[in-house]
Design an enzyme around this catalytic site. Structure first.
Site, mmCIF file in Angstrom:
data_model
loop_
_atom_site.group_PDB
_atom_site.id
_atom_site.type_symbol
_atom_site.label_atom_id
_atom_site.label_comp_id
_atom_site.label_asym_id
_atom_site.label_seq_id
_atom_site.Cartn_x
_atom_site.Cartn_y
_atom_site.Cartn_z
ATOM 1 N N ASN A 14 0.924 -1.320 -0.058
ATOM 2 C CA ASN A 14 -0.007 0.079 -0.060
ATOM 3 C C ASN A 14 0.808 1.133 -0.158
ATOM 4 O O ASN A 14 0.591 2.191 -0.800
ATOM 5 C CB ASN A 14 -0.825 -0.046 1.108
ATOM 6 N N GLY A 36 6.703 -13.764 -2.682
ATOM 7 C CA GLY A 36 5.506 -14.184 -1.957
ATOM 8 C C GLY A 36 5.774 -14.586 -0.635
ATOM 9 O O GLY A 36 6.763 -14.617 -0.073
ATOM 10 N N GLY A 79 2.755 -5.519 7.514
ATOM 11 C CA GLY A 79 1.585 -5.933 6.989
ATOM 12 C C GLY A 79 0.220 -6.351 7.817
ATOM 13 O O GLY A 79 0.144 -5.875 8.718
ATOM 14 N N SER A 80 -0.285 -7.496 7.250
ATOM 15 C CA SER A 80 -1.783 -7.720 7.795
ATOM 16 C C SER A 80 -1.426 -8.392 9.276
ATOM 17 O O SER A 80 -0.280 -9.298 9.491
ATOM 18 C CB SER A 80 -2.565 -8.496 7.053
ATOM 19 N N GLU A 82 4.379 -4.605 12.695
ATOM 20 C CA GLU A 82 3.582 -3.447 12.206
ATOM 21 C C GLU A 82 2.530 -3.883 11.335
ATOM 22 O O GLU A 82 2.670 -4.109 10.346
ATOM 23 C CB GLU A 82 4.539 -2.398 11.667
ATOM 24 N N LEU A 83 1.363 -3.775 12.036
ATOM 25 C CA LEU A 83 0.346 -4.711 11.548
ATOM 26 C C LEU A 83 -0.980 -3.631 11.357
ATOM 27 O O LEU A 83 -0.745 -2.317 11.248
ATOM 28 C CB LEU A 83 -0.149 -5.792 12.427
ATOM 29 N N GLY A 84 -2.166 -4.239 11.204
ATOM 30 C CA GLY A 84 -3.226 -3.321 10.777
ATOM 31 C C GLY A 84 -3.824 -2.553 11.831
ATOM 32 O O GLY A 84 -3.450 -2.375 12.937
ATOM 33 N N CYS A 96 -2.912 1.448 6.756
ATOM 34 C CA CYS A 96 -3.065 0.858 8.110
ATOM 35 C C CYS A 96 -3.832 2.063 9.067
ATOM 36 O O CYS A 96 -4.439 1.449 9.931
ATOM 37 C CB CYS A 96 -1.709 0.462 8.751
ATOM 38 N N GLU A 109 -10.709 -4.477 9.422
ATOM 39 C CA GLU A 109 -10.339 -3.457 8.520
ATOM 40 C C GLU A 109 -10.926 -3.624 7.116
ATOM 41 O O GLU A 109 -10.631 -4.802 6.746
ATOM 42 C CB GLU A 109 -8.745 -3.809 8.308
ATOM 43 N N PHE A 122 -10.133 -1.942 4.358
ATOM 44 C CA PHE A 122 -8.783 -1.630 3.405
ATOM 45 C C PHE A 122 -9.587 -1.190 1.868
ATOM 46 O O PHE A 122 -9.177 -1.848 0.921
ATOM 47 C CB PHE A 122 -8.071 -2.951 2.961
HETATM 48 P P1 NAD Z 1 -0.046 -9.139 3.880
HETATM 49 O O1 NAD Z 1 0.185 -9.574 5.496
HETATM 50 O O2 NAD Z 1 -0.878 -10.023 3.141
HETATM 51 O O3 NAD Z 1 1.544 -8.993 3.098
HETATM 52 C C1 NAD Z 1 2.353 -8.055 3.587
HETATM 53 C C2 NAD Z 1 3.642 -8.770 3.193
HETATM 54 O O4 NAD Z 1 3.813 -9.965 4.063
HETATM 55 C C3 NAD Z 1 3.948 -9.056 1.760
HETATM 56 O O5 NAD Z 1 5.189 -8.925 1.487
HETATM 57 C C4 NAD Z 1 3.504 -10.785 1.799
HETATM 58 O O6 NAD Z 1 4.395 -11.270 0.663
HETATM 59 C C5 NAD Z 1 4.315 -11.040 3.163
HETATM 60 N N1 NAD Z 1 3.730 -12.402 3.483
HETATM 61 C C6 NAD Z 1 2.410 -12.750 3.424
HETATM 62 N N2 NAD Z 1 2.150 -13.797 4.302
HETATM 63 C C7 NAD Z 1 3.571 -14.122 4.902
HETATM 64 C C8 NAD Z 1 3.975 -15.228 5.643
HETATM 65 N N3 NAD Z 1 3.239 -16.072 5.863
HETATM 66 N N4 NAD Z 1 5.224 -15.258 5.979
HETATM 67 C C9 NAD Z 1 6.034 -14.354 5.224
HETATM 68 N N5 NAD Z 1 5.494 -13.231 4.519
HETATM 69 C C10 NAD Z 1 4.383 -13.260 4.337
HETATM 70 O O7 NAD Z 1 -0.513 -7.676 3.892
HETATM 71 P P2 NAD Z 1 -1.405 -7.093 2.812
HETATM 72 O O8 NAD Z 1 -2.706 -7.161 2.545
HETATM 73 O O9 NAD Z 1 -0.402 -6.919 1.570
HETATM 74 O O10 NAD Z 1 -1.186 -5.351 3.287
HETATM 75 C C11 NAD Z 1 -1.959 -4.774 3.953
HETATM 76 C C12 NAD Z 1 -2.042 -4.989 5.550
HETATM 77 O O11 NAD Z 1 -0.550 -4.412 6.158
HETATM 78 C C13 NAD Z 1 -3.125 -4.295 6.111
HETATM 79 O O12 NAD Z 1 -3.853 -5.101 7.304
HETATM 80 C C14 NAD Z 1 -2.668 -3.025 6.705
HETATM 81 O O13 NAD Z 1 -3.147 -2.499 7.901
HETATM 82 C C15 NAD Z 1 -0.998 -3.744 7.268
HETATM 83 N N6 NAD Z 1 -0.059 -2.592 7.173
HETATM 84 C C16 NAD Z 1 0.306 -2.093 8.278
HETATM 85 C C17 NAD Z 1 1.212 -0.989 8.506
HETATM 86 C C18 NAD Z 1 1.789 -0.465 9.906
HETATM 87 O O14 NAD Z 1 2.850 0.167 9.580
HETATM 88 N N7 NAD Z 1 1.487 -1.035 10.669
HETATM 89 C C19 NAD Z 1 1.386 -0.158 7.195
HETATM 90 C C20 NAD Z 1 0.923 -0.829 6.218
HETATM 91 C C21 NAD Z 1 0.188 -1.914 6.130
#
Ligand code: NAD
Length: 490
Positions: A159, A215, A235-236, A257-259, A291, A385, A387
């Site tokens: 994002n 991935g 990520g999530s 750092e999550l959602g 996020c 969330e 999104f």
């Molecule tokens: P996601 O968790 O699907 O993916 C994020 C990253 O993690 C990607 O690079 C993905 O390839 C990798 N990934 C996914 N599963 C994994 C696993 N099992 N092992 C290792 N790596 C893995 O998240 P998304 O949907 O791409 O991003 C959106 C999410 O990120 C939302 O929940 C959002 O709130 C959160 N987010 C948090 C912040 C923060 O700073 N707190 C900032 C931006 C986005």
């Protein structure tokens, strides 16, 4: 802006490749990157699997000690040069970010501006004092110093791909860690190639930064790799939980750092035009794919109707479409799967009695700015969330009720409180169990100088940015010194 070099990114150099000690092929092959607005091919990059991660981690490990031995001044110089290059080439780089991530021009501009700020902040970290003289129980000299972890694995989302990658990468490098970075395979250029190019041109020694798009399998390989000491994951909550589980089994430090499902509390004394504008920005910027997006607008009962009307008027006038036209406020949603998820949450809310006052529909990936009122805790949109560009309005009677609604969330990232009385807003802020509160502002606020993050499903107690970086990207080493060894009873 640099008018001399209009081909800074130089796609010939990296098409189909990943950034190891040099631009090279991966074993897992090549992935096409497509514009989410049009489906057009943007470029292709080398995609990494577990074998590529193992190679990158071994190469990063091999050069880590030498990198840590460089002076802080040398590391700061390289970081500042990388920040200069990002800013100087912003005019060329912004369209790449727009096309790859579906960003409107101002959002892509923020990525450049904040990306450079994060790198410059990291440059200041490189010359921080890193030691403490300790009290001693005998004649020896005792001290402790902050040392790098070794190789840091960075995993980032789609994002805000540039900022959310570089904030971990730059801080890790500043303290003498080397880095293996895995950007999301949907945004490997903004989240990877651009970063590789600025550090390559800034003179970062070969191997210190390895960037391998991939991935979840590549991410999981990082969590198991014996050469990687720490994982910095953005990520999530679902992805973060898996990362913590696997990396924990392998004794790694994990930063998550999550959602967020962030409340914007609008009190009955607020200026409603300003509050509506804050609500629209917080809920709709980058299609709500942030996020810190305003996930719930908590409106005090007496002003809820008037605020809702103003927000609906705004939502109905926000154009949605291809950002490359520069005529839209909202671009595309990143994937069809994500569009379906937004629709699922909106439909569930409407079926359970929420009023759909604007939007609620999409044309392919283009989801209209949506306003739902009467959102209650029995609806998925109240908790999850979204999104997507969906403003969810809930009313409250008392300040205590607004505090309770916010604190009951599974997430705890950010909140905002809008009121004409800042002391009143600050009293509420003190009661909110979240990592970040903004008085008289909406919830989308970030930057390099504050510790960013939150509790519960928003993270694991770590923070990123400002004073948190030294805590996260270094660890303690205790050294005690006797002038000469002395005997023991046996
Ligand atoms: P996601 O968790 O699907 O993916 C994020 C990253 O993690 C990607 O690079 C993905 O390839 C990798 N990934 C996914 N599963 C994994 C696993 N099992 N092992 C290792 N790596 C893995 O998240 P998304 O949907 O791409 O991003 C959106 C999410 O990120 C939302 O929940 C959002 O709130 C959160 N987010 C948090 C912040 C923060 O700073 N707190 C900032 C931006 C986005």
């Amino acid at each position: 802006m640099n008018v001399h070099n209009q081909n800074f990114l130089d796609a010939e150099r990296w098409q189909g490749l990943a950034f190891f000690a040099d631009w090279q092929k991966t074993t897992a092959g090549v992935a096409e990157v497509r514009d989410p607005a049009t489906g057009a091919l943007v470029a292709s990059v080398g995609i990494g699997g577990p074998a590529d991660i193992a190679r990158a981690a071994a190469e990063a490990k091999a050069v880590q000690k030498a990198w840590a031995k460089t002076t802080g001044v040398e590391r700061a110089k390289i970081l500042n040069k990388a920040a200069d290059l990002l800013e100087e080439n912003g005019a060329e780089l912004i369209p790449w970010i727009m096309r790859e991530s579906g960003s409107i021009y101002p959002k892509a501009g923020i990525e450049i501006e904040h990306g450079a700020l994060f790198i410059r902040h990291a440059a200041t970290l490189a010359t921080l004092p890193t030691g403490l003289m300790l009290p001693t129980m005998d004649e020896r000299t005792n001290y402790a110093k902050r040392v790098p972890h070794g190789v840091v694995g960075v995993i980032s989302p789609f994002n805000f791909p540039l900022v959310l990658s570089v904030r971990s990468i730059a801080a890790a490098l500043a303290f003498g860690n080397t880095v293996v970075h895995k950007p999301d395979p949907r945004t490997p250029i903004s989240g990877g190639i651009i970063i590789a190019r600025i550090f390559e041109e800034a003179g970062l020694p070969k191997g210190v930064l390895q960037i391998v798009p991939g991935g979840a399998d590549a991410g999981e390989a990082m969590c198991k790799d014996p050469n990687i000491a720490m994982i910095s994951f953005t990520g999530s909550a679902g992805g973060g939980s898996k990362v913590a589980e696997v990396a924990g089994r392998h004794f790694k430090k994990v930063q998550l750092e999550l959602g967020g499902k962030n409340s914007l509390i609008v009190l009955d004394d607020a200026d409603l035009d300003i509050a509506a504008s804050n609500s629209a920005w917080g809920a709709f910027l980058h299609q709500g794919q942030i996020c810190m997006a305003t996930g719930l607008i908590l409106a005090q009962e007496s002003i809820a109707e008037a605020l809702t009307e103003k927000l609906v008027a705004k939502a109905q006038h926000l154009p949605v479409g291809d950002p490359s036209t520069n005529q839209v406020a909202l671009g595309p949603i990143i994937s069809d799967g994500q569009v379906a998820n937004i629709q699922r949450l909106v439909d569930d809310a409407v079926a359970k009695g929420a009023k759909l006052l604007a939007g609620g529909t999409h044309d392919g990936r283009f989801y209209a700015a949506t306003v739902l009122s009467g959102v209650t805790p029995d609806m998925l949109a109240f908790h999850e969330e979204v999104f997507g560009p969906v403003a969810c309005i809930t009313t409250f009677k008392t300040e205590e009720e607004a505090i309770e609604l916010t604190n009951n969330s599974e997430y705890g990232l950010a909140a905002g409180v809008i009121s004409a009385n800042s002391a009143r807003a600050m009293r509420i802020a003190d009661e909110l169990d979240v990592g970040m509160v903004h008085i008289n502002d909406q919830t989308v606020n970030g930057g390099p100088f504050a510790p960013f993050g939150g509790p519960r499903k928003s993270g694991n107690g770590t923070r990123i940015g400002g004073p948190a970086d030294i805590e996260e990207f270094t660890t303690w080493k205790w050294i005690s010194v006797k002038d000469a060894a002395t005997p023991y009873p046996f």
